[in-house]
Design an enzyme around this catalytic site. Structure first.
Site, mmCIF file in Angstrom:
data_model
loop_
_atom_site.group_PDB
_atom_site.id
_atom_site.type_symbol
_atom_site.label_atom_id
_atom_site.label_comp_id
_atom_site.label_asym_id
_atom_site.label_seq_id
_atom_site.Cartn_x
_atom_site.Cartn_y
_atom_site.Cartn_z
ATOM 1 N N SER A 136 -51.998 -65.251 -13.614
ATOM 2 C CA SER A 136 -53.015 -64.413 -14.246
ATOM 3 C C SER A 136 -54.375 -64.059 -13.235
ATOM 4 O O SER A 136 -54.375 -65.047 -12.471
ATOM 5 C CB SER A 136 -53.696 -65.052 -15.535
ATOM 6 N N TYR A 149 -57.881 -72.060 -19.225
ATOM 7 C CA TYR A 149 -56.864 -71.384 -18.927
ATOM 8 C C TYR A 149 -56.817 -71.061 -17.488
ATOM 9 O O TYR A 149 -55.850 -71.083 -16.853
ATOM 10 C CB TYR A 149 -57.061 -70.112 -19.741
HETATM 11 N N1 NAD Z 1 -51.571 -60.604 -22.275
HETATM 12 C C1 NAD Z 1 -52.402 -60.808 -21.043
HETATM 13 O O1 NAD Z 1 -53.287 -60.420 -20.948
HETATM 14 C C2 NAD Z 1 -52.302 -61.653 -20.114
HETATM 15 C C3 NAD Z 1 -52.837 -61.804 -18.919
HETATM 16 C C4 NAD Z 1 -52.614 -62.472 -17.782
HETATM 17 C C5 NAD Z 1 -51.702 -63.287 -17.775
HETATM 18 N N2 NAD Z 1 -50.783 -63.533 -19.246
HETATM 19 C C6 NAD Z 1 -49.879 -64.477 -18.945
HETATM 20 O O2 NAD Z 1 -48.509 -64.040 -19.321
HETATM 21 C C7 NAD Z 1 -47.631 -64.837 -19.799
HETATM 22 C C8 NAD Z 1 -47.168 -63.946 -20.894
HETATM 23 O O3 NAD Z 1 -48.039 -63.568 -21.922
HETATM 24 P P1 NAD Z 1 -47.883 -62.612 -23.216
HETATM 25 O O4 NAD Z 1 -49.296 -61.711 -23.238
HETATM 26 O O5 NAD Z 1 -46.610 -61.877 -23.175
HETATM 27 O O6 NAD Z 1 -47.857 -63.702 -24.384
HETATM 28 P P2 NAD Z 1 -47.436 -63.956 -25.624
HETATM 29 O O7 NAD Z 1 -48.163 -65.003 -26.394
HETATM 30 O O8 NAD Z 1 -46.942 -62.690 -26.352
HETATM 31 O O9 NAD Z 1 -45.848 -64.826 -25.267
HETATM 32 C C9 NAD Z 1 -46.025 -66.031 -24.626
HETATM 33 C C10 NAD Z 1 -44.615 -66.648 -25.588
HETATM 34 O O10 NAD Z 1 -44.760 -67.861 -24.704
HETATM 35 C C11 NAD Z 1 -43.907 -68.933 -25.729
HETATM 36 N N3 NAD Z 1 -44.287 -70.157 -25.973
HETATM 37 C C12 NAD Z 1 -45.352 -70.651 -25.718
HETATM 38 N N4 NAD Z 1 -45.308 -72.223 -25.822
HETATM 39 C C13 NAD Z 1 -43.836 -72.403 -25.700
HETATM 40 C C14 NAD Z 1 -43.323 -73.639 -25.655
HETATM 41 N N5 NAD Z 1 -43.971 -74.708 -25.658
HETATM 42 N N6 NAD Z 1 -41.664 -73.693 -25.722
HETATM 43 C C15 NAD Z 1 -41.174 -72.420 -25.452
HETATM 44 N N7 NAD Z 1 -41.852 -71.206 -25.725
HETATM 45 C C16 NAD Z 1 -43.314 -71.110 -25.647
HETATM 46 C C17 NAD Z 1 -44.688 -68.089 -27.207
HETATM 47 O O11 NAD Z 1 -43.901 -68.585 -28.280
HETATM 48 C C18 NAD Z 1 -44.478 -66.680 -26.776
HETATM 49 O O12 NAD Z 1 -43.476 -65.985 -27.253
HETATM 50 C C19 NAD Z 1 -48.467 -66.084 -20.317
HETATM 51 O O13 NAD Z 1 -48.110 -66.949 -19.263
HETATM 52 C C20 NAD Z 1 -49.745 -65.396 -20.124
HETATM 53 O O14 NAD Z 1 -50.820 -66.604 -19.955
HETATM 54 C C21 NAD Z 1 -51.116 -62.924 -20.182
#
Ligand code: NAD
Length: 248
Positions: A136, A149
């Site tokens: 991130s 986080y």
């Molecule tokens: N959305 C944002 O603004 C943002 C910004 C920077 C970084 N990120 C990072 O990007 C990545 C994807 O984020 P996103 O926005 O698609 O989120 P999201 O919540 O849509 O997707 C995350 C997925 O991880 C899965 N997951 C969580 N714990 C799990 C486990 N123990 N076993 C198996 N699966 C598991 C969830 O079921 C979910 O489908 C994450 O690592 C997040 O931290 C997101």
């Protein structure tokens, strides 16, 4: 077809970025092993090149099984994409419980250890592979109240850089992507308890991006695709900001 018949394991494959990544890589001809603890969106995708594993990726045996079954199904594991993760509601440090800290570290860091350790075993034997981990931009440019986080994502980047130097002699590349605020379900989960998530999305997140828009899952999927291809064959240990300038 930039990934014709390449086999890529994707974690968090049912999530906002993960699902878009699965669709993008399938379009590029890859065999996809899609892993998530929820699979309701994935099961709607009908594609003979898609294999779905439903389960908790903190379960060591489950992770080991995914990799060993993949090598029975396909000759090589060409890539691992780690998108699984959880957010933190913006909270002052004095209100963060040890349980919350531990849960965030487990999902955002220990899970990476488990998937990358398996990937390394197979990729070292085959002397090739590409690992891409979603960290991130907050690891570089933090916001108040997201200390847990942010620490987990800083750890994800350091871990990836450490693996990049360790696995370079095996022709295995390891890179990180730092997304800016991206329009997925996760974004609202960063909102403080008392705040309105729609207002926060516009006033805090959208306005923090110099290019003036939230990121889309497609922006992230395209950068993942690039890091998996031969065009990125001399890129390892990098952290690519895909953030509309948020990290400047
Ligand atoms: N959305 C944002 O603004 C943002 C910004 C920077 C970084 N990120 C990072 O990007 C990545 C994807 O984020 P996103 O926005 O698609 O989120 P999201 O919540 O849509 O997707 C995350 C997925 O991880 C899965 N997951 C969580 N714990 C799990 C486990 N123990 N076993 C198996 N699966 C598991 C969830 O079921 C979910 O489908 C994450 O690592 C997040 O931290 C997101």
């Amino acid at each position: 077809m930039r990934l014709q018949n390449k086999t890529i394991i994707v974690t968090g494959a049912n999530g906002g970025m993960g699902l878009e990544t699965v669709k993008t890589l399938l379009q590029e001809g890859a065999n996809i092993i899609a892993c998530d603890i929820n699979t309701n969106q994935l099961v709607m995708l009908e594609n003979s090149k898609l294999t779905i594993y439903d389960g908790n990726l903190l379960d060591e045996t489950h992770v080991q099984n995914i990799f060993s079954k993949t090598t029975e199904q396909y000759p090589k594991i060409d890539g691992l994409v780690n998108t699984a993760g959880i957010a933190q509601r913006a909270t002052p440090i004095d209100d963060v419980s040890l349980d919350e800290w531990n849960k965030t570290m487990e999902i955002n860091m220990t899970m990476l250890f488990l998937t990358c350790r398996e990937a390394a075993k197979y990729m070292k034997k085959q002397q090739s592979g590409s690992i891409v981990t979603i960290a991130s931009i907050s690891a570089v440019r933090p916001r108040p109240g997201l200390q847990t986080y942010v620490a987990s994502k800083g750890g994800a980047e350091s871990f990836s850089r450490a693996l990049a130097i360790e696995l370079a002699e095996n022709n295995v590349r390891v890179n990180t992507i730092h997304p800016g605020p991206c329009d997925t379900n996760m974004l609202q989960q960063f909102t403080a308890k008392e705040a309105d998530s729609e207002v926060t999305k516009e006033e805090v997140f959208r306005k923090s991006v110099p290019l003036g828009k939230l990121l889309t899952p497609s922006d992230i999927a395209q950068s993942i695709l690039f890091l998996l291809t031969e065009e990125a064959s001399m890129i390892t240990g990098a952290a690519l900001n895909v953030d509309g300038g948020r990290g400047i």
